[in-house]
Design a protein around this motif. Structure first.
Motif, PDB file in Angstrom:
ATOM      1  N   TYR A 189       7.172  38.341  17.717  1.00  0.00           N
ATOM      2  CA  TYR A 189       5.940  38.085  16.962  1.00  0.00           C
ATOM      3  C   TYR A 189       5.923  36.726  16.257  1.00  0.00           C
ATOM      4  O   TYR A 189       4.978  35.947  16.439  1.00  0.00           O
ATOM      5  CB  TYR A 189       5.703  39.209  15.956  1.00  0.00           C
ATOM      6  N   PRO A 190       6.924  36.384  15.427  1.00  0.00           N
ATOM      7  CA  PRO A 190       6.853  35.083  14.747  1.00  0.00           C
ATOM      8  C   PRO A 190       6.892  33.905  15.714  1.00  0.00           C
ATOM      9  O   PRO A 190       6.314  32.855  15.432  1.00  0.00           O
ATOM     10  CB  PRO A 190       8.063  35.100  13.810  1.00  0.00           C
ATOM     11  N   ALA A 191       7.562  34.055  16.855  1.00  0.00           N
ATOM     12  CA  ALA A 191       7.607  32.957  17.828  1.00  0.00           C
ATOM     13  C   ALA A 191       6.224  32.666  18.384  1.00  0.00           C
ATOM     14  O   ALA A 191       5.758  31.510  18.387  1.00  0.00           O
ATOM     15  CB  ALA A 191       8.568  33.316  18.968  1.00  0.00           C
ATOM     16  N   GLY A 197      10.858  43.091  17.744  1.00  0.00           N
ATOM     17  CA  GLY A 197       9.413  42.944  17.855  1.00  0.00           C
ATOM     18  C   GLY A 197       8.831  42.159  16.700  1.00  0.00           C
ATOM     19  O   GLY A 197       8.139  41.151  16.887  1.00  0.00           O
ATOM     20  N   CYS A 198       9.108  42.597  15.474  1.00  0.00           N
ATOM     21  CA  CYS A 198       8.510  41.988  14.282  1.00  0.00           C
ATOM     22  C   CYS A 198       9.142  40.656  13.894  1.00  0.00           C
ATOM     23  O   CYS A 198       8.468  39.792  13.326  1.00  0.00           O
ATOM     24  CB  CYS A 198       8.619  42.952  13.101  1.00  0.00           C
ATOM     25  N   ALA A 199      10.435  40.497  14.161  1.00  0.00           N
ATOM     26  CA  ALA A 199      11.141  39.315  13.663  1.00  0.00           C
ATOM     27  C   ALA A 199      11.544  38.326  14.740  1.00  0.00           C
ATOM     28  O   ALA A 199      12.136  37.298  14.429  1.00  0.00           O
ATOM     29  CB  ALA A 199      12.398  39.751  12.901  1.00  0.00           C
ATOM     30  N   MET A 236       1.948  48.212  16.148  1.00  0.00           N
ATOM     31  CA  MET A 236       2.369  49.417  16.851  1.00  0.00           C
ATOM     32  C   MET A 236       3.382  49.094  17.937  1.00  0.00           C
ATOM     33  O   MET A 236       4.452  49.715  18.022  1.00  0.00           O
ATOM     34  CB  MET A 236       1.140  50.123  17.436  1.00  0.00           C
ATOM     35  N   MET A 237       3.066  48.100  18.756  1.00  0.00           N
ATOM     36  CA  MET A 237       3.967  47.728  19.848  1.00  0.00           C
ATOM     37  C   MET A 237       5.228  47.051  19.318  1.00  0.00           C
ATOM     38  O   MET A 237       6.330  47.258  19.834  1.00  0.00           O
ATOM     39  CB  MET A 237       3.237  46.819  20.831  1.00  0.00           C
ATOM     40  N   ARG A 238       5.060  46.247  18.272  1.00  0.00           N
ATOM     41  CA  ARG A 238       6.220  45.580  17.687  1.00  0.00           C
ATOM     42  C   ARG A 238       7.239  46.597  17.169  1.00  0.00           C
ATOM     43  O   ARG A 238       8.438  46.481  17.415  1.00  0.00           O
ATOM     44  CB  ARG A 238       5.786  44.668  16.525  1.00  0.00           C
TER      45      ARG A 238
END
Length: 440
Positions: free
Chosen positions: A315-317, A310-312, A386-388
């Motif tokens: 999200y960054p994409a 989620g975070c890596a 939260m979702m990430r």
């Protein structure tokens, strides 16, 4: 006076954990809406203090928990046959799922154009105080002393020191056994204390969700509507489409059973926004899904600090496409490949803590995008995180199941009975007072 009737606290513990979290979520939304609509400043302050205190309690144990969890997990691998094979397969599946997640993020971003029509401009952004780069990432792995990583909560450096200590302990053999016994005892103590904090998650939910609603309302979400929807849809696709497909085809296991077993950890991750804070619960549910304890005690702590779909990945994409569109910068095929590379290799930079600013700055700096773009996303970040984090934790439980199934180590009977989680039935298993075992 009769003492046979159950106390209110005992009755509370008998309520399923998911129901406690859901009740906290609903109450938090109501209190947040009330505080914002009626401009009740003391209620906003109270919600903020409750939420911050819960996160603070989670973070309090993060540094020693990560150190001893990684150290013990590495030494526990000596109890597992084909340990090197398991470790390499775990890393391989971390990379495979990250690549799938970043591909989904890129497709969603290119289809929806999240930066278009927002009304935001380059002037709305601001450079973050701290940014990430490949030089910082590579040089920052090795600490300059043994104290600073713990005081500044540099999880990446803590993981490095723990890995070195674990490998050294393996080399020393029996001479290191007293240290390993002490480390296991300290880890159990930390997990015991952290489990008490986890039991406060419903209360923390009230504060965290209430604060978000009271502070941001729905106006901010509306301004970032497409971007917010992209993150949630992307995470949902990974969690509820990609993961079940891998379970059904690769692990030959029921996706429904996986979510029944893993759901307590996923929902806690959604509330706490911390993969490391959720780690004891993630390890517990992973073991309940039939993954051997010795392997789970390695794979889960390793994943909690490096496995961030989620975070890596997602999200960054999407964030890179969003920032490029705000600043009117065209991205090419090479840039998208770089995003995928950063997502797979640099995911350890997120370190399992709340927020993904370091990973975002690392991605933007690699692509040569303006760092002011980070400032555009900081306000909405808690809602996205939260979702990430829920997606992160789902993936951290998924990979050990897949690897165990592929290697013939998965206890299928335990997996099929994973819905009878002791977290949901504390009156039978006394789960509220049990630490998470990390060794056989």
């Amino acid at each position: 006076m009769s003492v046979s009737s159950p106390s209110s606290f005992t009755k509370y513990l008998k309520v399923p954990f998911w129901a406690q979290i859901l009740a906290g979520l609903v109450l938090g939304v109501l209190l947040g809406w009330l505080a914002r609509s009626q401009d009740i400043s003391w209620l906003v302050t109270t919600l903020e203090k409750v939420g911050d205190t819960f996160i603070g309690l989670l973070k309090l144990a993060v540094a020693p928990l990560v150190f001893f969890a990684i150290l013990v997990s590495i030494t526990n691998l000596r109890k597992v046959n084909n340990a090197a094979r398991l470790a390499s397969r775990t890393l391989l599946w971390f990379m495979i799922t990250s690549l799938i997640a970043v591909a989904i993020g890129l497709v969603i971003g290119l289809v929806t154009n999240p930066g278009a029509g927002t009304g935001l401009t380059a002037a709305d952004g601001a450079k973050p105080e701290h940014t990430g780069s490949w030089i910082d990432f590579l040089t920052g792995i090795v600490p300059t002393d043994v104290i600073t990583p713990f005081t500044e909560l540099n999880v990446l450096q803590i993981v490095f020191m723990a890995a070195v200590a674990g490998i050294a302990a393996l080399q020393l053999g029996e001479k290191a056994q007293p240290i390993l016994n002490l480390s296991e005892s300290i880890l159990e103590l930390l997990q015991k204390a952290l489990w008490w904090v986890i039991r406060l998650a419903p209360l923390g939910t009230v504060g965290l969700i209430g604060k978000a609603i009271a502070t941001y309302g729905w106006d901010l979400i509306g301004k970032y509507a497409t971007f917010t929807a992209d993150i949630y849809v992307g995470c949902a696709l990974v969690m509820f489409v990609v993961y079940p497909t891998l379970l059904a085809t690769v692990a030959k296991a029921s996706p429904l059973q996986f979510f029944k077993g893993a759901w307590p950890a996923i929902q806690l991750a959604f509330v706490s926004r911390s993969s490391v804070g959720t780690m004891p619960l993630t390890q517990k549910v992973t073991e309940r899904l039939g993954v051997p304890k010795e392997y789970a005690s390695f794979a889960v702590p390793f994943g909690a600090t490096t496995k961030m779909d989620g975070c890596a990945a997602i999200y960054p994409a999407i964030a890179a496409i969003f920032v490029a569109q705000i600043f009117d910068i065209q991205l090419g095929v090479g840039d998208y490949l770089l995003i995928a590379f950063v997502s797979v290799v640099g995911s350890a930079a997120t370190a399992g803590l709340t927020g993904a600013t370091v990973m975002l700055t690392l991605t933007l700096s690699t692509l040569g995008l303006p760092m002011e773009g980070v400032g555009l996303l900081l306000a909405i970040d808690p809602i996205l995180d939260m979702m990430r984090t829920a997606t992160n934790v789902a993936g951290q439980a998924l990979v050990p199941v897949i690897v165990s199934a592929r290697e013939g180590l998965l206890d299928r009977k335990a997996y099929d009975e994973a819905h009878a989680s002791p977290i949901d039935e504390p009156e039978r298993e006394k789960q509220a007072s049990e630490p998470v075992p990390v060794a056989a």
